[in-house]
Design a protein around this motif. Structure first.
Motif, PDB file in Angstrom:
ATOM      1  N   VAL A 111       0.738  -1.371  -0.209  1.00 14.62           N
ATOM      2  CA  VAL A 111       0.319   0.233  -0.062  1.00 14.62           C
ATOM      3  C   VAL A 111       0.918   1.566   0.074  1.00 14.62           C
ATOM      4  O   VAL A 111       0.308   2.163  -0.774  1.00 14.62           O
ATOM      5  CB  VAL A 111      -0.956   0.246   1.492  1.00 14.62           C
ATOM      6  N   PRO A 140      -7.257   0.896   2.356  1.00 16.72           N
ATOM      7  CA  PRO A 140      -7.836  -0.425   1.991  1.00 16.72           C
ATOM      8  C   PRO A 140      -8.242  -1.074   3.137  1.00 16.72           C
ATOM      9  O   PRO A 140      -8.889  -1.153   3.783  1.00 16.72           O
ATOM     10  CB  PRO A 140      -6.678  -1.783   1.355  1.00 16.72           C
ATOM     11  N   ASP A 193      -6.275  -5.086   3.385  1.00 19.12           N
ATOM     12  CA  ASP A 193      -4.868  -5.425   2.873  1.00 19.12           C
ATOM     13  C   ASP A 193      -4.135  -6.076   2.438  1.00 19.12           C
ATOM     14  O   ASP A 193      -3.370  -5.600   1.521  1.00 19.12           O
ATOM     15  CB  ASP A 193      -3.533  -4.639   4.160  1.00 19.12           C
ATOM     16  N   PHE A 219      -5.951  -5.488  -1.211  1.00 17.83           N
ATOM     17  CA  PHE A 219      -5.355  -4.266  -2.416  1.00 17.83           C
ATOM     18  C   PHE A 219      -5.218  -5.057  -3.659  1.00 17.83           C
ATOM     19  O   PHE A 219      -3.909  -5.549  -3.807  1.00 17.83           O
ATOM     20  CB  PHE A 219      -5.223  -3.747  -1.509  1.00 17.83           C
ATOM     21  N   HIS A 264      -9.148  -0.126  -8.812  1.00 15.17           N
ATOM     22  CA  HIS A 264      -8.759  -0.073  -7.860  1.00 15.17           C
ATOM     23  C   HIS A 264     -10.022  -0.863  -7.128  1.00 15.17           C
ATOM     24  O   HIS A 264     -11.185  -1.021  -7.046  1.00 15.17           O
ATOM     25  CB  HIS A 264      -8.194   0.290  -6.814  1.00 15.17           C
ATOM     26  N   SER A 265      -9.668  -1.962  -5.689  1.00 15.48           N
ATOM     27  CA  SER A 265     -10.215  -2.426  -4.829  1.00 15.48           C
ATOM     28  C   SER A 265     -11.164  -1.514  -3.768  1.00 15.48           C
ATOM     29  O   SER A 265     -10.968  -0.169  -3.951  1.00 15.48           O
ATOM     30  CB  SER A 265     -10.198  -3.373  -4.067  1.00 15.48           C
ATOM     31  N   CYS A 293     -11.095   1.222  -0.830  1.00 16.75           N
ATOM     32  CA  CYS A 293     -10.788   1.594   0.019  1.00 16.75           C
ATOM     33  C   CYS A 293     -11.331   2.881   0.589  1.00 16.75           C
ATOM     34  O   CYS A 293     -11.623   3.921   0.299  1.00 16.75           O
ATOM     35  CB  CYS A 293      -9.414   1.921  -0.301  1.00 16.75           C
TER      36      CYS A 293
END
Length: 324
Positions: free
Chosen positions: A17, A34, A37, A40, A59-60, A62
């Motif tokens: 991250v 995230p 983590d 992520f 992106h996931s 977060c």
């Protein structure tokens, strides 16, 4: 100009991250937290142009925070957030809590702290980051649009189609053309924000015309061999007048008819050079490329390429045979 491709999976899981947020700092300075983590993931491409950055990211889920210290490092840029899937809620200093989902855009003054929560398990978004100085001619409409969610109007769609196409082609364009395209983005952004009449007239003469012409050429390419293809048909599809289409092509020193003929001749040339199509007669290829007058096709082909269709086919087949 350069294109950067960054993926969270490229970094060691123990520092993933922190390493990823350092890597994307050229576009935005954020603290990323995230939802998970270990799970992520993020994949980002960033285009660095004169007076402009473009970004496409996935992106996931977060949370992100821009602290006062990070905001102070960003410079006086305006970032246009364009959710493509998922979405986010955002709060920035001096604004209100807003929610931005696909079909809307958010204008983010990067110098202000704030926070956002990305909702979806997968969030796809497109971004533009533009120095405020390049948007100064928008006048009071710029400040009025900041920290607000706006619907994607036809003007925004025009900008976003152009910008996303530019982002995809950056690695293939020469530097001087990229600089021109960057100025078009500035103009189109001013238009999309609802600029003053004076700024609108300036932008209309550059970026909007360029984006219109690009969209029309793409439509021509998709319908190149259609018997319906003429300026009136294209004008109706783009909700503009045939006269405006004629003026767009006149600005490039050509006409709609000549541009279409040139594209069809190039298509015919490619097919004549394709050994897989050698069983087709020349007249069949001409007709399949949109030419109904074979005499005109033959004369135009020879004038354009300096050889007859028969000569071009013979040379291509001979070269293909020799390469075996």
């Amino acid at each position: 100009m350069s294109v950067l491709t960054l993926s969270a999976s490229d970094f060691d899981p123990d520092v993933r991250v922190a390493a990823f947020q350092d890597a994307v700092a050229s576009m935005c300075r954020l603290q990323i937290t995230p939802a998970d983590d270990a799970a992520f993931h993020s994949h980002t491409t960033i285009g660095l142009l004169p007076g402009l950055m473009t970004g496409q990211t996935m992106h996931s889920r977060c949370d992100v925070v821009r602290t006062k210290a990070l905001a102070a490092e960003t410079g006086d840029n305006i970032m246009v957030h364009v959710p493509l899937s998922g979405g986010f809620s955002m709060y920035q200093q001096g604004g209100s809590n807003v929610v931005c989902t696909p079909g809307s855009v958010y204008l983010d003054p990067n110098e202000l702290p704030g926070s956002a929560e990305f909702h979806g398990e997968r969030n796809d978004a497109f971004y533009l980051s533009i120095p405020r100085a390049f948007l100064a001619s928008a006048g009071t409409s710029l400040n009025g649009a900041l920290r607000e969610v706006q619907p994607v109007t036809p003007q925004w769609r025009l900008l976003l189609r152009y910008a996303r196409s530019l982002h995809e082609e950056l690695a293939l364009l020469p530097a001087e053309e990229i600089a021109t395209c960057s100025s078009h983005i500035h103009d189109l952004t001013i238009m999309a924000m609802g600029a003053s009449r004076e700024a609108e007239e300036i932008a209309r003469g550059r970026g909007v015309r360029a984006a219109r012409l690009k969209a029309i050429k793409a439509d021509i390419e998709q319908n190149l061999v259609s018997p319906q293809l003429d300026s009136g048909w294209i004008a109706a599809r783009h909700s503009i007048s045939p006269r405006y289409i004629r003026s767009l092509f006149a600005g490039e020193g050509t006409s709609f008819r000549d541009y279409v003929a040139r594209r069809r001749l190039l298509l015919a040339h490619r097919r004549l050079c394709d050994p897989a199509q050698s069983m087709l007669g020349i007249s069949e290829i001409a007709l399949s490329c949109g030419f109904s007058d074979l005499s005109w096709f033959n004369a135009s082909f020879r004038r354009t390429f300096g050889r007859t269709p028969r000569d071009v086919r013979a040379e291509a087949l001979a070269a293909a045979f020799a390469a075996r």
